[in-house]
Design a protein around this motif. Structure first.
Motif, PDB file in Angstrom:
ATOM      1  N   ILE A   1     -27.071   2.739 -28.992  1.00 43.89           N
ATOM      2  CA  ILE A   1     -27.549   2.939 -30.440  1.00 43.89           C
ATOM      3  C   ILE A   1     -27.944   1.061 -30.830  1.00 43.89           C
ATOM      4  CG2 ILE A   1     -26.810   2.898 -32.812  1.00 43.89           C
ATOM      5  CD1 ILE A   1     -27.335   5.635 -31.445  1.00 43.89           C
ATOM      6  N   ASN A   2     -27.262   0.195 -30.339  1.00 44.08           N
ATOM      7  CA  ASN A   2     -27.476  -1.321 -30.655  1.00 44.08           C
ATOM      8  C   ASN A   2     -28.064  -1.976 -29.629  1.00 44.08           C
ATOM      9  OD1 ASN A   2     -25.468  -1.436 -33.394  1.00 44.08           O
ATOM     10  ND2 ASN A   2     -24.363  -0.327 -31.885  1.00 44.08           N
ATOM     11  N   TYR A   3     -28.730  -1.667 -28.818  1.00 40.93           N
ATOM     12  CA  TYR A   3     -29.181  -1.943 -27.793  1.00 40.93           C
ATOM     13  C   TYR A   3     -30.314  -3.053 -28.246  1.00 40.93           C
ATOM     14  CZ  TYR A   3     -31.041  -3.193 -23.192  1.00 40.93           C
ATOM     15  OH  TYR A   3     -31.710  -3.813 -21.885  1.00 40.93           O
ATOM     16  N   ARG A   4     -31.448  -2.323 -29.185  1.00 43.79           N
ATOM     17  CA  ARG A   4     -32.457  -3.462 -29.657  1.00 43.79           C
ATOM     18  C   ARG A   4     -31.875  -4.337 -30.798  1.00 43.79           C
ATOM     19  NH1 ARG A   4     -37.334   1.105 -30.293  1.00 43.79           N
ATOM     20  NH2 ARG A   4     -37.465   1.502 -27.991  1.00 43.79           N
ATOM     21  N   SER A   5     -30.847  -3.721 -31.570  1.00 47.80           N
ATOM     22  CA  SER A   5     -30.639  -4.833 -32.620  1.00 47.80           C
ATOM     23  C   SER A   5     -29.737  -5.952 -32.094  1.00 47.80           C
ATOM     24  CB  SER A   5     -29.907  -4.092 -33.620  1.00 47.80           C
ATOM     25  OG  SER A   5     -28.889  -3.390 -33.197  1.00 47.80           O
ATOM     26  N   ILE A   6     -29.257  -5.913 -31.057  1.00 45.04           N
ATOM     27  CA  ILE A   6     -28.268  -6.788 -30.427  1.00 45.04           C
ATOM     28  C   ILE A   6     -28.878  -7.048 -29.135  1.00 45.04           C
ATOM     29  CG2 ILE A   6     -25.971  -7.609 -29.972  1.00 45.04           C
ATOM     30  CD1 ILE A   6     -24.861  -5.573 -31.761  1.00 45.04           C
ATOM     31  N   PRO A   7     -29.796  -8.082 -28.866  1.00 40.63           N
ATOM     32  CA  PRO A   7     -30.377  -8.020 -27.565  1.00 40.63           C
ATOM     33  C   PRO A   7     -29.451  -8.682 -26.367  1.00 40.63           C
ATOM     34  CG  PRO A   7     -31.841  -9.043 -29.189  1.00 40.63           C
ATOM     35  CD  PRO A   7     -30.301  -8.936 -29.841  1.00 40.63           C
ATOM     36  N   ARG A   8     -28.243  -9.507 -26.614  1.00 47.11           N
ATOM     37  CA  ARG A   8     -27.635  -9.817 -25.633  1.00 47.11           C
ATOM     38  C   ARG A   8     -26.646  -8.699 -25.014  1.00 47.11           C
ATOM     39  NH1 ARG A   8     -24.699 -15.637 -28.138  1.00 47.11           N
ATOM     40  NH2 ARG A   8     -26.601 -16.665 -28.331  1.00 47.11           N
ATOM     41  N   LEU A   9     -26.840  -7.705 -25.616  1.00 51.52           N
ATOM     42  CA  LEU A   9     -25.869  -6.390 -24.821  1.00 51.52           C
ATOM     43  C   LEU A   9     -26.617  -6.340 -23.517  1.00 51.52           C
ATOM     44  CD1 LEU A   9     -25.615  -3.913 -27.616  1.00 51.52           C
ATOM     45  CD2 LEU A   9     -23.684  -4.774 -26.121  1.00 51.52           C
ATOM     46  N   LYS A  10     -28.120  -6.670 -23.229  1.00 50.38           N
ATOM     47  CA  LYS A  10     -28.577  -6.296 -21.799  1.00 50.38           C
ATOM     48  C   LYS A  10     -27.863  -7.009 -20.753  1.00 50.38           C
ATOM     49  CE  LYS A  10     -31.856 -10.203 -22.463  1.00 50.38           C
ATOM     50  NZ  LYS A  10     -33.174 -10.498 -22.371  1.00 50.38           N
ATOM     51  N   TYR A  11     -27.043  -8.238 -21.240  1.00 54.54           N
ATOM     52  CA  TYR A  11     -26.412  -8.953 -19.953  1.00 54.54           C
ATOM     53  C   TYR A  11     -25.145  -8.143 -19.523  1.00 54.54           C
ATOM     54  CZ  TYR A  11     -29.404 -12.774 -21.567  1.00 54.54           C
ATOM     55  OH  TYR A  11     -30.274 -13.533 -21.731  1.00 54.54           O
ATOM     56  N   PHE A  12     -24.359  -7.400 -20.819  1.00 52.37           N
ATOM     57  CA  PHE A  12     -23.465  -6.347 -20.198  1.00 52.37           C
ATOM     58  C   PHE A  12     -23.936  -5.175 -19.486  1.00 52.37           C
ATOM     59  CE2 PHE A  12     -21.535  -8.712 -23.916  1.00 52.37           C
ATOM     60  CZ  PHE A  12     -20.356  -8.923 -23.540  1.00 52.37           C
ATOM     61  N   VAL A  13     -25.177  -4.826 -19.876  1.00 48.82           N
ATOM     62  CA  VAL A  13     -25.558  -3.454 -19.085  1.00 48.82           C
ATOM     63  C   VAL A  13     -25.900  -3.937 -17.517  1.00 48.82           C
ATOM     64  CG1 VAL A  13     -27.264  -1.893 -18.964  1.00 48.82           C
ATOM     65  CG2 VAL A  13     -26.528  -2.620 -21.192  1.00 48.82           C
ATOM     66  N   TYR A  14     -26.564  -5.062 -17.453  1.00 49.60           N
ATOM     67  CA  TYR A  14     -26.830  -5.560 -16.116  1.00 49.60           C
ATOM     68  C   TYR A  14     -25.592  -5.742 -15.344  1.00 49.60           C
ATOM     69  CZ  TYR A  14     -31.675  -6.361 -17.954  1.00 49.60           C
ATOM     70  OH  TYR A  14     -32.734  -6.167 -18.786  1.00 49.60           O
ATOM     71  N   SER A  15     -24.432  -6.483 -15.782  1.00 52.35           N
ATOM     72  CA  SER A  15     -23.310  -6.555 -15.206  1.00 52.35           C
ATOM     73  C   SER A  15     -22.378  -5.498 -14.711  1.00 52.35           C
ATOM     74  CB  SER A  15     -22.565  -7.756 -15.849  1.00 52.35           C
ATOM     75  OG  SER A  15     -22.097  -7.002 -17.037  1.00 52.35           O
ATOM     76  N   ILE A  16     -22.933  -4.170 -15.512  1.00 51.70           N
ATOM     77  CA  ILE A  16     -22.250  -2.962 -15.040  1.00 51.70           C
ATOM     78  C   ILE A  16     -22.074  -2.451 -13.444  1.00 51.70           C
ATOM     79  CG2 ILE A  16     -22.021  -0.538 -15.384  1.00 51.70           C
ATOM     80  CD1 ILE A  16     -22.991  -0.921 -18.193  1.00 51.70           C
ATOM     81  N   PRO A  17     -23.413  -2.609 -12.780  1.00 54.21           N
ATOM     82  CA  PRO A  17     -23.027  -2.531 -11.258  1.00 54.21           C
ATOM     83  C   PRO A  17     -22.259  -3.405 -10.556  1.00 54.21           C
ATOM     84  CG  PRO A  17     -25.225  -2.243 -11.989  1.00 54.21           C
ATOM     85  CD  PRO A  17     -24.440  -2.920 -13.211  1.00 54.21           C
ATOM     86  N   ILE A  18     -22.050  -4.519 -11.023  1.00 57.02           N
ATOM     87  CA  ILE A  18     -21.087  -5.553 -10.429  1.00 57.02           C
ATOM     88  C   ILE A  18     -19.700  -5.413 -10.749  1.00 57.02           C
ATOM     89  CG2 ILE A  18     -20.781  -7.901 -10.317  1.00 57.02           C
ATOM     90  CD1 ILE A  18     -23.639  -8.621 -10.877  1.00 57.02           C
ATOM     91  N   VAL A  19     -19.512  -4.970 -11.887  1.00 59.47           N
ATOM     92  CA  VAL A  19     -18.019  -4.835 -12.281  1.00 59.47           C
ATOM     93  C   VAL A  19     -17.441  -3.750 -11.878  1.00 59.47           C
ATOM     94  CG1 VAL A  19     -16.702  -4.388 -14.436  1.00 59.47           C
ATOM     95  CG2 VAL A  19     -18.329  -5.916 -14.629  1.00 59.47           C
ATOM     96  N   TYR A  20     -18.382  -2.613 -11.514  1.00 60.94           N
ATOM     97  CA  TYR A  20     -17.711  -1.215 -11.031  1.00 60.94           C
ATOM     98  C   TYR A  20     -18.026  -1.156  -9.468  1.00 60.94           C
ATOM     99  CZ  TYR A  20     -16.275   0.158 -15.615  1.00 60.94           C
ATOM    100  OH  TYR A  20     -15.997   0.443 -16.959  1.00 60.94           O
TER     101      TYR A  20
END
Length: 206
Positions: free
Chosen positions: A154-173
């Motif tokens: 829901i907040n992906y576009r309004s909070i651009p820095r969320l993309k860094y968390f999304v990109y790190s998911i494959p590494i974290v898991y």
């Protein structure tokens, strides 16, 4: 068919309904729960006898000194890097929640996501306080993942820095997924899962 610990979900839900309006207090409680999660087991052992007998037996199976000693021996036998990589998903969720707290003003502008955000504050506080008991903290922490995904979506576009968390998911898991795949292969033929997809594809194309 439902583990008795899931009764606590109803309790947390009622707490959220009654007290979610105290947002600042929940932010403070969330921070405190993270730092004091390690002493939760001592509190459980102290007040165990005050609880109903059904809960006492369940808590004893996790919080008795003999059982805890056995679990600690298992944990200590695991290499440090494995313990660190296994704990990454938990700290990732906690860090993402901290990020949402700092960006809470933007979240409030997006309708229902505010309610999800407030519930996560209550839910993760509960998980942190009960983290020492696997039947509670570790198990229920995973239930926060769909809600986290909803907030990100829901907040992906309004909070651009969320993309860094999304990109790190494959590494974290990655380490958790690697062991999941290895365990699956140890009990089942991997071709059993892979061969299904070409069949589905051919069946629907032709």
């Amino acid at each position: 068919l439902v583990h008795i610990s899931y009764i606590s979900f109803i309790v947390v839900l009622l707490i959220y309904i009654l007290f979610s309006k105290f947002e600042k207090a929940w932010v403070i409680l969330f921070a405190a729960s993270f730092f004091f999660s390690e002493i939760a087991i001592d509190l459980v052992q102290t007040y165990q006898m005050e609880l109903p007998s059904a809960l006492q037996s369940m808590i004893w199976s996790y919080a008795s000194e003999e059982n805890l000693h056995g679990r600690y021996q298992i944990i200590e036998s695991i290499p440090f890097y494995a313990r660190f990589l296994n704990s990454l998903p938990r700290y990732f969720i906690e860090l993402l929640m901290v990020f949402f707290i700092f960006k809470s003003k933007r979240i409030k502008l997006t309708g229902n996501s505010r309610n999800v955000y407030l519930f996560l504050l209550v839910w993760l506080s509960f998980c942190n306080f009960t983290m020492a008991i696997p039947s509670f903290g570790n198990r229920f922490l995973m239930l926060s993942i769909p809600l986290m995904c909803y907030l990100i979506l829901i907040n992906y576009r309004s909070i651009p820095r969320l993309k860094y968390f999304v990109y790190s998911i494959p590494i974290v898991y990655s380490y958790v997924i690697f062991y999941w795949i290895r365990n699956m292969i140890s009990v089942a033929d991997p071709y059993l899962f892979i061969s299904v997809f070409p069949h589905i594809l051919l069946k629907n194309l032709y």
